[in-house]
Design a protein around this motif. Structure first.
Motif, PDB file in Angstrom:
ATOM      1  N   THR A  21     -59.895  22.703   7.185  1.00  9.95           N
ATOM      2  CA  THR A  21     -61.290  22.419   6.895  1.00  9.95           C
ATOM      3  C   THR A  21     -61.553  21.010   6.415  1.00  9.95           C
ATOM      4  OG1 THR A  21     -60.991  23.258   4.655  1.00  9.95           O
ATOM      5  CG2 THR A  21     -61.795  24.807   6.297  1.00  9.95           C
ATOM      6  N   LYS A  23     -62.207  17.159   5.828  1.00  8.88           N
ATOM      7  CA  LYS A  23     -62.653  15.988   6.554  1.00  8.88           C
ATOM      8  C   LYS A  23     -62.028  14.769   5.892  1.00  8.88           C
ATOM      9  CE  LYS A  23     -67.191  17.671   8.067  1.00  8.88           C
ATOM     10  NZ  LYS A  23     -68.643  17.410   8.046  1.00  8.88           N
ATOM     11  N   TYR A  34     -63.946  18.020   1.359  1.00 10.48           N
ATOM     12  CA  TYR A  34     -64.396  19.337   1.796  1.00 10.48           C
ATOM     13  C   TYR A  34     -65.911  19.482   1.811  1.00 10.48           C
ATOM     14  CZ  TYR A  34     -59.469  20.284   1.076  1.00 10.48           C
ATOM     15  OH  TYR A  34     -58.098  20.226   1.137  1.00 10.48           O
ATOM     16  N   THR A  36     -69.711  18.850   3.522  1.00  7.18           N
ATOM     17  CA  THR A  36     -70.249  18.911   4.880  1.00  7.18           C
ATOM     18  C   THR A  36     -71.094  17.679   5.193  1.00  7.18           C
ATOM     19  OG1 THR A  36     -72.090  20.200   3.970  1.00  7.18           O
ATOM     20  CG2 THR A  36     -70.309  21.430   5.038  1.00  7.18           C
ATOM     21  N   SER A 305     -72.644  20.570  -1.248  1.00  2.00           N
ATOM     22  CA  SER A 305     -72.580  19.939   0.073  1.00  2.00           C
ATOM     23  C   SER A 305     -71.659  18.725   0.132  1.00  2.00           C
ATOM     24  CB  SER A 305     -73.989  19.531   0.540  1.00  2.00           C
ATOM     25  OG  SER A 305     -74.558  18.582  -0.354  1.00  2.00           O
ATOM     26  N   LEU A 310     -67.400  23.131   2.901  1.00  4.34           N
ATOM     27  CA  LEU A 310     -66.553  23.542   4.032  1.00  4.34           C
ATOM     28  C   LEU A 310     -65.678  24.727   3.648  1.00  4.34           C
ATOM     29  CD1 LEU A 310     -65.343  20.185   5.648  1.00  4.34           C
ATOM     30  CD2 LEU A 310     -66.833  21.900   6.686  1.00  4.34           C
ATOM     31  N   CYS A 344     -75.198  22.512   6.159  1.00  4.03           N
ATOM     32  CA  CYS A 344     -73.930  23.230   6.401  1.00  4.03           C
ATOM     33  C   CYS A 344     -73.077  22.554   7.475  1.00  4.03           C
ATOM     34  CB  CYS A 344     -74.212  24.675   6.800  1.00  4.03           C
ATOM     35  SG  CYS A 344     -74.790  25.720   5.458  1.00  4.03           S
ATOM     36  N   GLY A 345     -73.589  21.486   8.051  1.00  5.64           N
ATOM     37  CA  GLY A 345     -72.813  20.756   9.040  1.00  5.64           C
ATOM     38  C   GLY A 345     -73.093  21.153  10.468  1.00  5.64           C
ATOM     39  N   THR A 346     -74.085  22.030  10.676  1.00  5.64           N
ATOM     40  CA  THR A 346     -74.450  22.462  12.024  1.00  5.64           C
ATOM     41  C   THR A 346     -75.240  21.343  12.702  1.00  5.64           C
ATOM     42  OG1 THR A 346     -74.600  24.742  11.278  1.00  5.64           O
ATOM     43  CG2 THR A 346     -75.622  24.216  13.392  1.00  5.64           C
TER      44      THR A 346
END
Length: 347
Positions: A21, A23, A34, A36, A305, A310, A344-346
């Motif tokens: 997970t 980044k 972690y 988003t 966030s 994540l 949420c990273g979508t």
């Protein structure tokens, strides 16, 4: 207490694989990240401020334009946008947006524009303002923040409301629950990652003798241990407790303590075992039943966030068999849903 037992199983047998997970750190270091939300590499505060003004001036307001900017910038960048907006327009961005937006979407936008400490202070104030107190929010914030974060929250609270955080806590809570919150407000809890086996054994014994082994509970022992030991040390204590107890520490807390005191101490227990799982549970509860608790959704998603969202997303899927994004799509709608999904990273 199935949640607690699941946490024990997770902690001991199936630790989350960080490489699944993580980044790249937003600061460019080797530390895994972690969150988003990552900083925009082509950031220009004045350009974003002008784009926000254009979105606000659009007939009916261009919420999509506001979302695309604020949900794709780090908190530090948003603070620069606020300053640039005031410098370039002579107006306060938060006040301008408050008069232009509404409902739960407005709450998310304003939350994104506060610093983390300001937002936590704002949520604590709201939890104690007016009739009744939202004890769960007090537990969530004070029970999961680091010492440094709590010190920053206290400073932000004093600057915003002209009073010490402890003053409001004393006015709105009582008994053992108040004692726990005030202990956490001291921001002196151990954060040592090294674990002391001898101390864990003696603490476990003291907890056992203050609860299960005694008629009546010595709550002060539970409060002292849980509010002073580091999260790593608490996990060691819980494991030692299992060796001398037939019912386990989670059941001891459930049987020996009650109400807000139990709620607050169990927050510390859950956060020690697996903090992302604790927040996943809070998000699930916010969407359980008829209608979502949008204030809880907003607070948790915004505040985590750039920390561990994540991991929370990963824990949510493991615990409830569906993605957090799928749950949000089922329980929210419109611009509010879109900004939460982007947080949420979508994409």
């Amino acid at each position: 207490m199935a949640f607690f037992n699941n946490l024990i199983k997770k902690f001991t047998n199936d630790k989350t694989k960080d490489t699944d997970t993580a980044k790249v750190s937003s600061k460019g270091s080797a530390q895994p990240y972690y969150g988003t939300i990552i900083p925009d590499p082509n950031f220009d505060a004045s350009r974003d401020a002008a784009a926000l003004q254009k979105a606000i001036d659009t007939k009916g307001v261009d919420e999509n334009g506001i979302t695309e900017i604020l949900a794709r910038r780090s908190n530090a960048q948003r603070q620069e946008i606020k300053a640039a907006y005031e410098r370039d327009t002579g107006k306060n961005l938060l006040k301008t947006l408050t008069s232009s937006l509404k409902s739960h979407y407005e709450e998310v936008v304003l939350a994104l524009l506060m610093t983390p400490a300001q937002y936590d202070a704002h949520e604590l104030r709201n939890a104690m303002k007016g009739l009744g107190t939202n004890e769960k929010v007090l537990c969530e914030i004070l029970g999961t923040r680091s010492n440094q974060e709590i010190r920053q929250i206290k400073t932000a609270f004093k600057e915003a409301y002209g009073k010490e955080l402890e003053h409001d806590i004393k006015g709105d809570t009582s008994g053992h629950f108040q004692t726990i919150l005030l202990a956490l407000c001291k921001a002196t809890r151990s954060e040592d990652r090294d674990m002391d086996d001898g101390l864990a054994k003696s603490d476990a014994k003291a907890l056992f003798e203050a609860g299960e082994k005694k008629i009546g509970t010595v709550s002060s022992v539970f409060i002292d241990v849980l509010t002073s030991r580091s999260e790593a040390q608490l996990c060691k204590i819980f494991k030692q407790y299992e060796k001398i107890s037939t019912q386990g520490f989670n059941n001891a807390v459930e049987h020996e303590l009650h109400g807000d005191t139990e709620e607050c101490l169990m927050t510390l227990v859950k956060a020690a075992w697996n903090k992302p799982a604790y927040f996943a549970e809070r998000l699930h509860l916010a969407m359980k039943g008829i209608g979502a608790n949008c204030k809880n959704l907003t607070r948790i998603l915004v505040s985590r966030s750039e920390i561990d969202l994540l991991k929370i997303i990963q824990e949510y899927k493991r615990m409830y068999g569906q993605t957090l994004q799928e749950a949000l799509q089922a329980e929210t709608k419109g611009d509010y849903q879109k900004i939460l999904l982007l947080i949420c990273g979508t994409q």
